[in-house]
Scaffold this motif. Structure first.
Motif, PDB file in Angstrom:
ATOM      1  N   MET A 177       0.833  -1.212   0.000  1.00  0.00           N
ATOM      2  CA  MET A 177       0.000   0.000   0.000  1.00  0.00           C
ATOM      3  C   MET A 177       0.869   1.264   0.000  1.00  0.00           C
ATOM      4  O   MET A 177       0.515   2.267  -0.614  1.00  0.00           O
ATOM      5  CB  MET A 177      -0.961   0.007   1.202  1.00  0.00           C
ATOM      6  CG  MET A 177      -1.919  -1.165   1.199  1.00  0.00           C
ATOM      7  SD  MET A 177      -2.668  -1.452  -0.421  1.00  0.00           S
ATOM      8  CE  MET A 177      -2.636  -3.232  -0.527  1.00  0.00           C
ATOM      9  N   ALA A 178       1.999   1.205   0.698  1.00  0.00           N
ATOM     10  CA  ALA A 178       2.901   2.367   0.712  1.00  0.00           C
ATOM     11  C   ALA A 178       3.417   2.644  -0.698  1.00  0.00           C
ATOM     12  O   ALA A 178       3.515   3.799  -1.122  1.00  0.00           O
ATOM     13  CB  ALA A 178       4.068   2.123   1.663  1.00  0.00           C
ATOM     14  N   PHE A 179       3.717   1.574  -1.434  1.00  0.00           N
ATOM     15  CA  PHE A 179       4.228   1.771  -2.795  1.00  0.00           C
ATOM     16  C   PHE A 179       3.177   2.437  -3.683  1.00  0.00           C
ATOM     17  O   PHE A 179       3.473   3.391  -4.408  1.00  0.00           O
ATOM     18  CB  PHE A 179       4.648   0.424  -3.412  1.00  0.00           C
ATOM     19  CG  PHE A 179       5.005   0.553  -4.873  1.00  0.00           C
ATOM     20  CD1 PHE A 179       6.256   1.006  -5.244  1.00  0.00           C
ATOM     21  CD2 PHE A 179       4.070   0.279  -5.868  1.00  0.00           C
ATOM     22  CE1 PHE A 179       6.579   1.171  -6.583  1.00  0.00           C
ATOM     23  CE2 PHE A 179       4.389   0.433  -7.211  1.00  0.00           C
ATOM     24  CZ  PHE A 179       5.637   0.879  -7.574  1.00  0.00           C
ATOM     25  N   TRP A 180       1.952   1.932  -3.617  1.00  0.00           N
ATOM     26  CA  TRP A 180       0.903   2.470  -4.497  1.00  0.00           C
ATOM     27  C   TRP A 180       0.297   3.764  -3.946  1.00  0.00           C
ATOM     28  O   TRP A 180      -0.557   4.361  -4.575  1.00  0.00           O
ATOM     29  CB  TRP A 180      -0.211   1.432  -4.685  1.00  0.00           C
ATOM     30  CG  TRP A 180       0.228   0.204  -5.424  1.00  0.00           C
ATOM     31  CD1 TRP A 180       0.486  -1.030  -4.881  1.00  0.00           C
ATOM     32  CD2 TRP A 180       0.460   0.069  -6.833  1.00  0.00           C
ATOM     33  NE1 TRP A 180       0.864  -1.908  -5.880  1.00  0.00           N
ATOM     34  CE2 TRP A 180       0.853  -1.264  -7.078  1.00  0.00           C
ATOM     35  CE3 TRP A 180       0.367   0.950  -7.921  1.00  0.00           C
ATOM     36  CZ2 TRP A 180       1.164  -1.742  -8.360  1.00  0.00           C
ATOM     37  CZ3 TRP A 180       0.675   0.470  -9.185  1.00  0.00           C
ATOM     38  CH2 TRP A 180       1.068  -0.859  -9.397  1.00  0.00           C
ATOM     39  N   LYS A 181       0.733   4.142  -2.738  1.00  0.00           N
ATOM     40  CA  LYS A 181       0.197   5.326  -2.050  1.00  0.00           C
ATOM     41  C   LYS A 181      -1.308   5.184  -1.809  1.00  0.00           C
ATOM     42  O   LYS A 181      -2.085   6.130  -1.994  1.00  0.00           O
ATOM     43  CB  LYS A 181       0.517   6.610  -2.833  1.00  0.00           C
ATOM     44  CG  LYS A 181       2.023   6.878  -2.913  1.00  0.00           C
ATOM     45  CD  LYS A 181       2.322   8.263  -3.433  1.00  0.00           C
ATOM     46  CE  LYS A 181       3.778   8.631  -3.301  1.00  0.00           C
ATOM     47  NZ  LYS A 181       4.741   7.674  -3.833  1.00  0.00           N
TER      48      LYS A 181
END
Lengths: 330, 403
Positions: A177-181
């Motif tokens: 989720m952090a990667f895809w914001k």
């Protein structure tokens, strides 16, 4: 006499300056020609592509199988679909490689860890090299991402950990989720810029709690991972899946969708009949890509199904909250 | 039986077998000999390790494993799961000891021991345990015998003697990291490799160089801003370099040059400062072509002037004001710190001046020593000046056309 000398000097200076301007202009044009213009991925219109008439689908005897470990299919010049040989692992999982300017994204890494059996990194590197040569690109960054967190889709993840110029998204929900914001999973719909190629990404849990669907605005492909494919839709959370499948429909209402693409084929061409679990040879398998009509049938199923069980539809089976080992096999 | 199969197959992994047929043939041969294989639908019985050190005073290692398909037979696991607490405790402690001897946890190259703290066994039926498509997972929770440091390096390794359903997913949570860190361990790659957390640097050399940079930064806090100013001349400020070379090739002596450069510097420092405070501003679409035009003017003046006229100094000063506006647009993107705004601005300017002086020094080294040569003007200064005028003209056309 002095006037003539002055004029001659002016002329020499002017010619000199003009020569420099022309030289730089020629150099500039030549240099620009060397660097290809950036690749363009317009959202208007549709970048078409082709699916193979038949995917390589294993063999009667796995030992006699001479097919490559990974089938590579170029859907179009910037989109590749890979399939793991069913003789190596019966899952026959599909993987996707999307290219943008200076960057490639590998979604999923198959069901086999061993690079000797399943040389995914080697194959991906070959594709990237070929693509770079074809499109005059260099130093393409690779993003190693996942549709969801089940082992049959990241078994070869480790092959990429020491690869240079590579971003490993990670194998936890938080890292994904952090990667895809995505701050508000699964409701939030985000757009991701893959080197000028716009991807629309949202959470679609139900089969697994970190699953994502990806809409590629350039090809109009809607990637649905394991939550919707021609096979046994194992649902651990029915309510979440209902919301997810309805959300896919709303995405299809908002954006033009050419095909729904996904991770497995487990059905036969006979309506409502699947191959037994663990099958390594599927000579009568249907195409992988699905249609919006099939999505509508799945949306309709969300109104019909009220309790756990196996529900049979022509193009997929819904395994609603029942143990994985329960099958419709004879 | 499983152990033998995995050992043989993992050895095979080290041999690159090129064709799918060969690979499958050899694998299938062993699979037939040593079945059952533990693969399952969607690899659900893969092993999971979770190292949790988010709590300051304790750390745990949780291992989720399909014991009935790996370290125990299905029957042994079923018996363990259905026996009373005391008997179960004895069986599980034996398994825990096997895991402890096979899993090596090192923190900063020191081995860290862990003790079984709790466990839970999932077992719906003996058939379910036997069925590879219905993994019945056991969870064992170990307490680490020491807490994790705030920064360091951790590595988890599964030894050759311990066979678990592969692959094994490792998740590590640490108080210093907002996100977990994940790694995948496989039969052929049984180590997570060192995972660093906090501000830990892997090698002593890295640590030393980082410390050296920090020490210099502490001694000369403005070094960063000087370096940035310098970089905005060399290599980023090509148009400023060409302009300064234009001043250099007027070629009437060092004094003249110093006078021009001083006027230029004072002027661009003034507009740079004013623009940074928001007192003046001009869009790049206007400033950039004007900078190119200033280069042409200087070059043309070089071609037709024998000495430094007073109006030339005024012209250089005006152009300095213009170039200052050009720097300001760059500086706005640098985000100067509010608390040290003035000193940072001053240091940035110093960096710009050092950059300009470096350009002049290089010009002196390259051609300055030929100044006393009678043909210097015709053979060196004039061609160089014509080139400068040509470059300026090209930029002007380019910037008017494309900005």
């Amino acid at each position: 006499m002095k006037n003539n000398l002055g004029k001659e000097r002016h002329a020499k200076n002017a010619v000199g300056i003009l020569f420099v301007v022309c030289s730089i202009a020629i150099f500039d044009v030549a240099y620009s020609a060397r660097n290809s213009p950036p690749l363009s991925f317009p959202l208007t219109g549709r970048a078409s592509g082709q699916f193979p008439s038949n995917w390589i689908h294993g063999s009667k005897s796995a030992m006699d199988n001479t097919d490559p470990a990974i089938q590579v299919h170029a859907y179009n010049e910037h989109t590749y679909i890979l399939r793991e040989n069913k003789a190596i692992n019966y899952e026959g999982a599909f993987m996707y490689l999307f290219f943008g300017n200076g960057v490639a994204m590998l979604i999923d890494q198959g069901s086999t860890s061993s690079p000797a059996l399943f040389p995914l990194r080697e194959v991906v590197d070959q594709i990237i090299r070929g693509w770079e040569e074809q499109h005059n690109q260099a130093n393409t960054e690779l993003i190693v991402a996942n549709s969801h967190l089940h082992g049959d889709h990241y078994a070869a993840w480790n092959q990429f950990v020491d690869r240079p110029n590579t971003v490993m998204v990670g194998l936890t929900h938080e890292e994904m989720m952090a990667f895809w914001k995505i701050e508000n999973y699964p409701q939030q719909i985000v757009t991701y810029d893959l080197g000028g190629r716009e991807l629309v990404v949202t959470g679609t849990p139900g089969h697994q709690g970190s699953e994502l669907a990806i809409y590629d605005g350039w090809t109009d492909l809607l990637y649905t991972g394991d939550m919707f494919y021609r096979g046994r839709l194992y649902l651990e959370d029915w309510d979440a899946w209902v919301s997810s499948i309805r959300k896919l429909r709303s995405i299809a209402d908002r954006y033009p969708v050419a095909h729904l693409v996904n991770n497995h084929i487990e059905m036969t061409r006979q309506p409502g009949v699947d191959y037994p679990i663990g099958t390594t040879w599927q000579p009568n398998e249907p195409p992988m890509q699905m249609t919006l009509d099939m999505l509508d049938i799945a949306v309709g199923a969300t109104n019909d199904i009220g309790s756990p069980g196996i529900y049979i539809y022509d193009d997929f089976l819904i395994y609603n909250q029942i143990p994985w080992y329960t099958t419709t096999d004879p | 039986m499983h152990n033998n199969l995995y050992l043989l197959l993992s050895n095979l992994d080290h041999v690159v077998i090129r064709t799918a047929g060969c690979r499958i043939l050899i694998w299938a041969l062993f699979a037939c000999l040593f079945a059952p294989v533990t693969s399952s639908a969607h690899l659900l019985n893969m092993t999971e390790l979770h190292l949790d050190s988010t709590h300051p005073t304790s750390a745990t290692l949780k291992i989720k494993i399909d014991l009935g398909q790996s370290l125990m037979t299905a029957e042994e696991y079923w018996n363990a799961s259905t026996s009373d607490v005391q008997e179960q405790s004895i069986i599980i402690k034996e398994i825990a000891d096997e895991i402890k001897s096979g899993v090596r946890l090192t923190v900063d190259d020191r081995s860290v021991d862990f003790e079984l703290h709790a466990w839970s066994l999932e077992a719906s039926s003996l058939e379910a345990i036997k069925n590879p498509f219905s993994p019945q997972m056991a969870q064992l929770v170990f307490d680490l015998n020491s807490t994790m440091p705030s920064e360091g390096s951790v590595e988890i390794q599964i030894g050759e003697q311990l066979e678990v359903p592969w692959p094994a997913l490792l998740r590590m949570d640490h108080a210093s990291s907002p996100l977990p860190i994940s790694r995948l361990l496989t039969e052929s790659e049984r180590t997570s490799r060192p995972i660093t957390f906090g501000n830990y640097l892997e090698t002593p050399e890295e640590e030393l160089s980082a410390k050296a940079v920090l020490a210099i930064q502490t001694l000369v806090p403005g070094l960063k801003w000087i370096a940035l100013g310098f970089q905005h001349i060399i290599p980023k400020g090509l148009d400023h370099i060409v302009f300064v070379l234009g001043l250099f090739f007027l070629s009437t002596g060092v004094k003249t040059l110093i006078l021009q450069v001083s006027c230029f510097t004072l002027a661009h420092s003034l507009t740079l400062g004013m623009a940074t405070f928001g007192l003046v501003s001009a869009p790049g679409a206007i400033v950039e072509p004007l900078i190119a035009a200033s280069i042409i003017c200087i070059a043309l003046d070089n071609l037709y002037s024998e000495s430094l006229a007073r109006w030339r100094l005024m012209m250089v000063t005006l152009f300095g004001l213009l170039h200052g506006l050009g720097f300001a647009s760059v500086l706005s993107g640098l985000d100067l710190p509010r608390e040290n705004f003035l000193s940072s601005l001053l240091l940035f300017n110093i960096g710009v001046e050092i950059g300009q002086l470096t350009v002049l020094m290089m010009a002196f080294v390259a051609v300055g020593w030929m100044r006393s040569w009678s043909q210097y003007t015709e053979r060196v200064a004039r061609p160089a000046t014509i080139s400068i005028a040509g470059i300026g003209t090209y930029w002007l056309i380019n910037r008017i056309t494309f900005i």
